[in-house]
Design an enzyme around this catalytic site. Structure first.
Site, short mmCIF file in Angstrom:
data_model
loop_
_atom_site.label_atom_id
_atom_site.label_comp_id
_atom_site.label_asym_id
_atom_site.label_seq_id
_atom_site.Cartn_x
_atom_site.Cartn_y
_atom_site.Cartn_z
N ASP A 133 -7.76 1.93 5.81
CA ASP A 133 -7.42 2.01 4.40
C ASP A 133 -6.94 0.66 3.88
O ASP A 133 -7.31 0.23 2.80
CB ASP A 133 -6.31 3.06 4.17
N GLU B 189 0.83 -1.18 0.00
CA GLU B 189 0.00 0.00 0.00
C GLU B 189 0.87 1.25 0.00
O GLU B 189 1.60 1.50 0.95
CB GLU B 189 -0.82 -0.07 1.28
N ASP C 160 -1.88 -2.66 5.00
CA ASP C 160 -1.76 -2.38 6.43
C ASP C 160 -2.97 -2.87 7.21
O ASP C 160 -4.03 -3.10 6.66
CB ASP C 160 -1.64 -0.86 6.65
N ASP D 102 -4.99 -1.34 8.98
CA ASP D 102 -5.86 -0.22 9.37
C ASP D 102 -7.02 -0.10 8.39
O ASP D 102 -7.21 -0.97 7.53
CB ASP D 102 -5.05 1.08 9.45
#
Ligand code: 0RA
Length: 685
Positions: A530, A453, A526, A528
């Site tokens: 996003d 990412e 990741d 998270d």
């Protein structure tokens, strides 16, 4: 339970104990439980309930019973009650034991498996082997029968009767009570899931209309419940969770339920129920103003997630009937080329339920109906009835077909767009995207593609990788702005185009698995919000357009560590909370040594959380970007040390569903989803 009624008795007088066939004892069930209930995990455990419930449900389908209750009791026990005819307790001529005992202790025995004149002949095939299987897999079972003016009972320990069937009193009721406790030796953990039971029973209530199905969760009730004399526990008024279902409309109610938050494009829900030779066909459908298709197939009241013969017949008849009707009534000339199967499926909600005496499923599971006769029966019954429906409801016919014209236009536009993209050779892989840091190897078998990412993680991964076999493709963060999945729209995104070109397989008609350039495609986003968005999007794309790649087992999700623990020169990476605690314990660190609070104030945008322990540094990773090249290699990329999770079709399906909710036009679901996930904000695919 209902009072005994004479009219019920005369209905099938020849259906006593003599129609019960005797096959074999129960040893095989305990030796290979998986053969009979699918597994000894949670699925198999719940299957025990369905198995006992099914007997009562079959009584209801024969018209002999109208109330069934499933209760969860303390001590891992399940209790199923019905007000049917009651299992016969008289002596069986062949076995010289009571019919009840035969049914409970003999494999494949039961009225339902008898000859021509036996009761309603519905069994679930391989797994529908009934009460004896449940009995064999239970430490303790008790059956109480109210019948012929008496109350009878028999108890069993792992399938063996403790004593003969006893008459324990008089009774003016009719019906059967089965109480069983699954054997912990077989199931290892026994944990019933209330929601799962409620969902299953609701579904069954739709499928068997005019039957009340009650369920009650009395597991947490702390006083004694008299399960021997009470009939429906729900009537006792215990303060415990319970649900009751009753649907007059059957599968019509089910379609209405699925469509409850949508705008229908037709006023009247279509419905047919008809026998065709050996097959009973029941179908309800309604189109809504949406693109998604929701066809829910059942065979003998068993849900078939993969469809099968009934669905094949349904789709054939649907496409044909619509095209015939349109031609005859000339509603839309534009459709002269004819609607395709896909055009007529957009926005369709349908429940297709068939019942047949000899059911076959494809493969080991009951996911797909194999019985070929179901196909012709559905084609014939549905084709005729739906054609009649269109003739009789011209307004509905018109709005349905107008909707299909929209689908047809969109399809043609998408095809034109896609053709032009493909013609330009954009996906042929002649020019690999500039962002791709390819590997040196040209052998797909040993090559791996890491999708990371953002450019910064891309840079780190590029330094950390084994450049001989590992390629890196960074994706820009915000690629979620893809509208509902028309292929042309998907491919309009440069990021997605890069991914497709890097894969090398092309897409759609020109897709070719053998051209794939990497046998491991690793999604390394990741942990998270996003990251999970990108992961969801990629999985959805792959699920919709590259399913064979998932089937081939080429798609993986990287599992970076959660913690880095450092004590002097010793470094440990741990991938789970438990692992972390174990490492800390091994280092001689106890909870009281760990004080809350950041070790160092995290800089803006940095997500390193640390806990204070003297001499030890504990670092929690939130994203790959927090690692340096060496760490990334050691923990996530090095084939000898890393953990990769292979993506299954189920994972991808789940992602597709979430994607649908997030991106789709179903606003209420999206709202509900976002609200219920707002706290976590982490859509883990
Ligand atoms: C065999 C024959 C008959 C009923 C049943 C089985 C039966 C089984 C179960 C299991 C749970 N509830 C049930 N209810 C009935 C027919 C008996 C007759 O002809 O009266």
């Amino acid at each position: 339970m209902a009072k005994e009624k004479d009219s019920k008795e005369t209905k099938k007088s020849d259906y006593g104990s003599s129609s019960i066939q005797v096959l074999e004892g129960l040893d095989p069930v305990r030796k290979r439980p998986g053969m009979y209930i699918g597994s000894t995990g949670p699925d198999g455990l719940h299957h025990l309930i369905w198995e006992i419930f099914d007997n009562s449900r079959d009584e209801a389908m024969g018209g002999y019973c109208d109330h069934i209750e499933v209760a969860l009791l303390p001590g891992n026990r399940i209790r199923v009650v019905d007000n049917g005819r009651g299992i016969p307790t008289d002596i069986h001529p062949k076995t010289k034991v009571s019919a009840l005992e035969t049914i409970m202790t003999t494999l494949h025995a039961g009225g339902k498996f008898g000859g021509e004149d036996s009761g309603y002949k519905v069994s679930g095939g391989l797994h529908g082997v009934g009460a004896s299987v449940v009995n064999a897999l239970s430490v303790h079972t008790k059956v109480i029968v109210h019948r012929d003016g008496g109350k009878f009972e028999q108890e069993y320990t792992i399938g063996k009767p403790k004593a003969k069937v006893k008459k324990v009193g008089a009774s003016s009721y009719r019906g059967t009570i089965v109480i069983f406790e699954p054997d912990i030796e077989i199931f290892k953990t026994i944990e019933f899931t209330w929601n799962r039971i409620v969902k299953h029973l609701r579904e069954q209530a739709y499928l068997v209309k005019n039957v009340r199905i009650t369920t009650i969760d009395a597991r947490g009730y702390d006083k004694k419940i008299d399960t021997d004399s009470a009939i429906y526990l729900k009537d006792l008024g215990l303060q415990v969770p319970s649900q009751s279902f009753y649907f007059e409309g059957g599968i019509i109610s089910m379609v209405a339920h699925y469509n409850r938050d949508h705008k229908p494009v037709q006023k009247n829900i279509f419905y047919v129920e008809k026998q065709y030779e050996d097959v009973n066909v029941e179908i309800a459908l309604q189109y809504i103003d949406d693109m998604v298709t929701n066809i829910v197939p059942f065979a003998n009241n068993i849900y078939n997630p993969e469809g099968g013969m009934h669905i094949t017949g349904f789709k054939t008849a649907l496409t044909r009937t619509i095209n015939t009707y349109n031609k005859k009534n000339n509603i839309m000339k534009e459709a002269e080329g004819g609607f395709t199967g896909d055009d007529v499926l957009e926005g369709l909600t349908a429940v297709v339920s068939v019942k047949l005496p000899e059911i076959q499923f494809e493969g080991q599971t009951k996911a797909k109906l194999g019985s070929p006769e179901a196909r012709g029966a559905v084609e014939s019954v549905f084709g005729e009835a739906f054609s009649e429906f269109l003739e009789e409801n011209p307004d509905d016919a018109k709005t349905i077909i107008q909707k299909m014209v929209l689908a047809l236009r969109a399809r043609k536009a998408a095809k034109a767009a896609k053709d032009s993209i493909l013609r330009k050779g954009a996906l042929e892989g002649f020019t690999l995207p500039g962002k791709l840091a390819d590997c040196q190897s040209k052998s797909a078998e040993e090559s791996e593609l890491f999708i990371v990412e953002g450019d910064s993680a891309g840079g780190t991964a590029k330094q950390g990788r084994d450049r001989r076999t590992q390629a890196i493709l960074p994706l820009r963060g915000k690629i979620l702005n893809v509208e509902k999945s028309r292929i042309d729209k998907m491919l309009a995104s440069q990021e997605i185009k890069n991914f497709v070109i890097a894969l090398g397989t092309s897409i759609s008609d020109t897709f070719d698995l053998s051209k794939i350039r990497y046998h491991k495609v690793v999604i390394a986003t990741d942990a998270d919000v996003d990251g999970s968005h990108i992961r969801t999007l990629l999985l959805t794309l792959i699920f919709r357009y590259f399913k064979p790649i998932i089937d081939a087992g080429y798609i993986y999700i990287a599992q970076p560590p959660l913690y880095k623990i450092q004590q002097g020169k010793k470094v440990f990476y741990t991938y789970t909370e438990d692992e972390k605690n174990q490492v800390l314990k091994d280092l001689g660190i106890h909870d009281e040594d760990i004080s809350e609070g950041e070790e160092e104030a995290p800089e803006e945008g940095e997500e390193i959380k640390a806990k204070k322990v003297p001499g030890v540094k504990i670092q929690r990773y939130k994203g790959l970007g927090e690692m340096n090249a060496e760490e990334l290699w050691e923990t996530t990329m090095d084939p000898t040390k890393r953990i990769l999770k292979q993506v299954t079709i189920e994972d991808a399906q789940e992602a597709d569903k979430i994607f649908d909710i997030l991106m789709g036009s179903d606003v209420p679901s999206r709202k509900a989803f976002i609200q219920s996930n707002a706290k976590m904000a982490n859509i883990d695919a």
